[in-house]
Design an enzyme around this catalytic site. Structure first.
Site, PDB file in Angstrom:
ATOM      1  N   CYS A 167       6.980  26.039 -10.495  1.00  0.00           N
ATOM      2  CA  CYS A 167       6.066  24.905 -10.366  1.00  0.00           C
ATOM      3  C   CYS A 167       6.703  23.670 -11.002  1.00  0.00           C
ATOM      4  O   CYS A 167       7.745  23.750 -11.668  1.00  0.00           O
ATOM      5  CB  CYS A 167       4.729  25.225 -11.039  1.00  0.00           C
ATOM      6  SG  CYS A 167       4.872  25.529 -12.807  1.00  0.00           S
ATOM      7  N   CYS A 188       0.846  -1.188   0.000  1.00  0.00           N
ATOM      8  CA  CYS A 188       0.000   0.000   0.000  1.00  0.00           C
ATOM      9  C   CYS A 188       0.887   1.245   0.000  1.00  0.00           C
ATOM     10  O   CYS A 188       2.115   1.158  -0.041  1.00  0.00           O
ATOM     11  CB  CYS A 188      -0.933  -0.015   1.214  1.00  0.00           C
ATOM     12  SG  CYS A 188      -0.070   0.200   2.793  1.00  0.00           S
TER      13      CYS A 188
END
Length: 231
Positions: free
Chosen positions: A50, A26
């Protein structure tokens, strides 16, 4: 089951991953390096800058994710548990990420125990054996090559006598081929016929057939008119 994908901040790599609780890792089992190291992600980014964006990389990763989803839903092919993509070297690593027994997520640990108990049942063991036998049988059938559309055969190595006979036969065949080749370049015609265009000899050089009119001299206009009136 959960299928996820992602693209790196430099937009030159990405991955797709299948998460099955108890069977595969997971997000808490194998967290990203930044999360596992406890580093503040804000310190890694420059102010006013960004993350990079390449539509090609995103399109490739998205296509791989959709293709893997279709294989899972329509039950065909092999569903990839993890597939990476590096556009710099066209590298596609694939692996099967097992769950972490010491995962910090308590629900993940419970699902791992439930899966292990389910795999220990006799029905699950028989299913695994049947799948292994089917895979082995499929490999044997694939290696047998029962269909031989082109009639390919494997013959033993010939003896010295056979080799000599084959060599003699090949030389005879070469001689016949040379004779046929020489005959093909024989441009002789029956009596009374001649070529209107130059023809090439065996070496590719053009040669001209003798002109019958040239042997008898050139005809004048008066000769031609007299021949025409005589018709």
């Amino acid at each position: 089951m959960w299928m996820e994908s992602g693209v790196s901040e430099d937009a030159v790599s990405g991955h797709i991953q299948v998460i099955i609780p108890g069977q595969t890792a997971c997000f808490a089992c194998v967290p990203p390096l930044v999360v596992a190291s406890g580093i503040d992600e804000r310190t890694l980014k420059r102010e006013g800058v960004c993350a990079a964006s390449l539509p090609t990389t995103m399109g490739i990763v998205a296509g791989l994710l959709v293709q893997n989803t279709l294989k899972c839903l329509l039950k065909f092919g092999q569903v990839t548990r993890y597939l990476g993509y590096s556009s710099l070297k066209d590298f596609f690593p694939t692996m099967d990420i097992k769950p972490n027994p010491g995962c910090v997520n308590g629900l993940c640990c419970k699902m791992q125990q439930a899966y292990q108990q389910q795999q220990a049942t006799p029905a699950a063991q028989q299913q695994r054996q049947a799948a292994a036998q089917a895979a082995a049988l499929q490999e044997e059938e694939a290696a047998a090559h029962t269909e031989n559309e082109w009639g390919i055969e494997v013959v033993p190595e010939s003896s010295d006598a056979d080799a000599h006979q084959q060599q003699h036969g090949s030389s005879s065949t070469a001689q016949q081929h040379n004779k046929a080749s020489n005959a093909a370049y024989d441009h002789s015609l029956p009596e009374g016929l001649q070529y209107s265009l130059p023809v090439a000899d065996k070496d590719g050089r053009q040669r001209h057939e003798p002109d019958s009119d040239a042997d008898h001299g050139e005809s004048t206009v008066e000769d031609l008119m007299s021949q025409l009136n005589a018709l």
